[in-house]
Design an enzyme around this catalytic site. Structure first.
Site, short mmCIF file in Angstrom:
data_model
loop_
_atom_site.label_atom_id
_atom_site.label_comp_id
_atom_site.label_asym_id
_atom_site.label_seq_id
_atom_site.Cartn_x
_atom_site.Cartn_y
_atom_site.Cartn_z
N PHE A 1 0.86 -1.24 0.19
CA PHE A 1 -0.25 0.09 0.12
C PHE A 1 1.14 1.25 0.32
CE2 PHE A 1 -2.12 3.14 2.12
CZ PHE A 1 -3.56 3.74 1.17
N ASP B 1 9.50 2.67 1.14
CA ASP B 1 8.53 3.67 1.40
C ASP B 1 8.90 2.90 3.32
OD1 ASP B 1 6.27 4.44 2.31
OD2 ASP B 1 4.89 3.54 1.18
N LYS C 1 3.23 10.82 7.86
CA LYS C 1 3.43 10.68 9.13
C LYS C 1 3.53 11.16 10.07
CE LYS C 1 0.40 6.17 7.62
NZ LYS C 1 -0.94 6.32 7.42
C1 LIG Z 1 3.65 2.05 3.34
C2 LIG Z 1 2.39 3.63 2.96
N1 LIG Z 1 2.95 4.66 2.11
C3 LIG Z 1 2.52 5.40 1.58
C4 LIG Z 1 0.75 6.03 2.93
C5 LIG Z 1 -0.20 7.15 1.90
O1 LIG Z 1 -0.04 8.09 2.81
P1 LIG Z 1 -0.60 8.55 2.99
O2 LIG Z 1 -2.01 9.00 3.24
O3 LIG Z 1 -0.30 10.14 4.13
O4 LIG Z 1 -1.29 9.77 1.58
C6 LIG Z 1 0.44 5.12 3.70
C7 LIG Z 1 -0.78 5.34 4.56
O5 LIG Z 1 -1.09 4.64 5.11
C8 LIG Z 1 0.92 4.07 4.09
O6 LIG Z 1 1.35 3.01 4.88
#
Ligand SMILES: Cc1ncc(COP(=O)(O)O)c(C=O)c1O
Length: 413
Positions: free
Chosen positions: A152, A236, A265
């Site tokens: 994700f 990521d 985050k």
């Molecule tokens: C691993 C990862 N990448 C990207 C995102 C996307 O982040 P955002 O919701 O701030 O766009 C998330 C969100 O939960 C995530 O857990």
């Protein structure tokens, strides 16, 4: 009615329906996008939050791994007050001090060379994949970026194209240029890698996918293949980065350095900010005007992120996450040995997943009624990502509440 762990009565979910003006307005005026729990939160302090009926909760979700320093940390509040009274936004047409200082600090803690700021996790990942494409474009090449099954990366069109099918549903045509392979399958990675691949994206710990850690052999194979083909290894760390796993970045447990890392985050302690850090030669694939943002890197967000990193270092928050995380994990593992309801306990530091033998949604609801916020990742995994400052006593409450809630759901099944 049910009682929470301190014996206080909490309303049943049903009695909340029909109250709550915020809920009623949201149901009328907000897009109907979220399956929300039936409470309205009005206040937070440390690891606790309160709803509009004065019920108290331990927040073991921390805004989905965001509030790592707890709610309303006094130094974060002060920084927001001070910086917002001084300078909030100027655009990237000008330099600003908090942005430059934060860039310097992130270079120091990440081991990478340069930083770009944005506003969210998805935007950070988008920035990272655009950078990988530019890097290969400058070498006269286009191709595919390998991503992982069950991953994700956000909700933009680009990031849904990289992850789980579930989030792509109804959004055709999905952008092309990505190819998914099984996570942690070294042979599949070796087999798929070729001249047509222009980058590999891995969540160092899959969050939404159910708290699954990358195995060292897989990460080191990805590192060596990226070196061999001169393409970027992109991690990521939007969810697992910024101290959550007991180190500033989760890749620091593995002794490798990515070429590009996406973060967001916890970086802003609840204030929206995202960032991409990269090695110098790769960062240079972006030239003036080839990428950008209006808000990204604004003085207010950067001042908050800088203060967040200062507190993490000053208060040894990485150590806290490691020590308290070990305590939480050990308590849960002890339980799982003799209890078939818990299939596995996974994760590092305070990014813990408890895989149940059945769907977890009802367990999360029971926990909420008993005063603990959590959520369910990947259908049957209870995700525990509390503030990193959580005390041992609060961890005990979370675990006891989880046990009680699982027992109730097991009995009702
Ligand atoms: C691993 C990862 N990448 C990207 C995102 C996307 O982040 P955002 O919701 O701030 O766009 C998330 C969100 O939960 C995530 O857990």
């Amino acid at each position: 009615m049910v009682t929470n762990i301190s014996g206080k009565l909490i309303k049943s979910v049903k009695s909340v329906f029909g109250k709550q003006p915020a809920r009623k307005k949201a149901e009328k005026y907000h897009f109907d996008l979220y399956g929300r729990y039936p409470i309205t939160l009005v206040k937070g302090k440390g690891c606790k939050v309160w709803d509009d009926e004065r019920n108290e909760y331990i927040d073991a979700l921390a805004g989905i791994a965001v509030n790592s320093l707890g709610h309303c940390h006094p130094d974060i509040v002060k920084t927001i007050q001070k910086q917002s009274a001084k300078l909030m936004h100027v655009s990237n047409f000008y330099y600003n001090e908090p942005q430059s200082n934060l860039a310097e600090k992130l270079v120091e803690v990440s081991g990478l060379d340069r930083v770009f700021f944005c506003n969210s996790g998805a935007e950070a990942v988008e920035g990272a994949i655009k950078l990988a494409r530019r890097y290969s474009f400058q070498k006269g090449k286009t191709g595919v970026i390998l991503t992982m099954d069950n991953s994700f990366h956000g909700r933009t069109l680009g990031t849904i194209a990289m992850g789980k099918d579930k989030y792509q549903f109804g959004y055709d045509p999905i952008p092309s240029g990505f190819d998914r392979i099984p996570y942690n399958d070294v042979k599949a990675l070796e087999k798929r890698m070729d001249e047509n691949v222009i980058g590999i994206v891995i969540e160092t710990i899959q969050g939404e996918g159910g708290i699954v850690e990358v195995i060292p052999e897989f990460l080191s194979k990805a590192r060596s293949l990226c070196d061999e083909y001169d393409v970027p290894l992109i991690l990521d760390e939007v969810q697992c980065g910024i101290a959550r796993t007991g180190k500033m970045f989760a890749y620091q447990h593995y002794g490798i350095l990515p070429d590009i890392v996406a973060m967001a985050k916890a970086l802003g302690s609840g204030f929206p900010i995202g960032a991409v850090a990269a090695k110098d030669d790769i960062s240079k694939a972006f030239e003036h005007g080839s990428h950008g943002t209006t808000y990204g890197g604004n003085p207010l967000a950067c001042a908050v992120a800088l203060e967040t990193l200062r507190i993490i270092e000053k208060e040894d928050v990485c150590d806290m996450a490691r020590i308290r995380g070990n305590y939480l994990k050990t308590r849960l593992e002890d339980l799982s040995t003799n209890w078939s309801a818990i299939k596995e306990v996974r994760g590092k530091g305070l990014m813990i997943g408890v895989e149940l033998a059945f769907p977890g949604a009802d367990v999360v609801n029971e926990m909420l009624k008993r005063g603990v916020l959590s959520n369910c990742a990947s259908n049957n995994v209870i995700r525990l990502v509390p503030p990193l400052i959580i005390s041992k006593e609060e961890i005990d409450i979370v675990v006891d509440t989880l046990i009680e809630s699982i027992k109730i759901i097991e009995k009702n099944d």
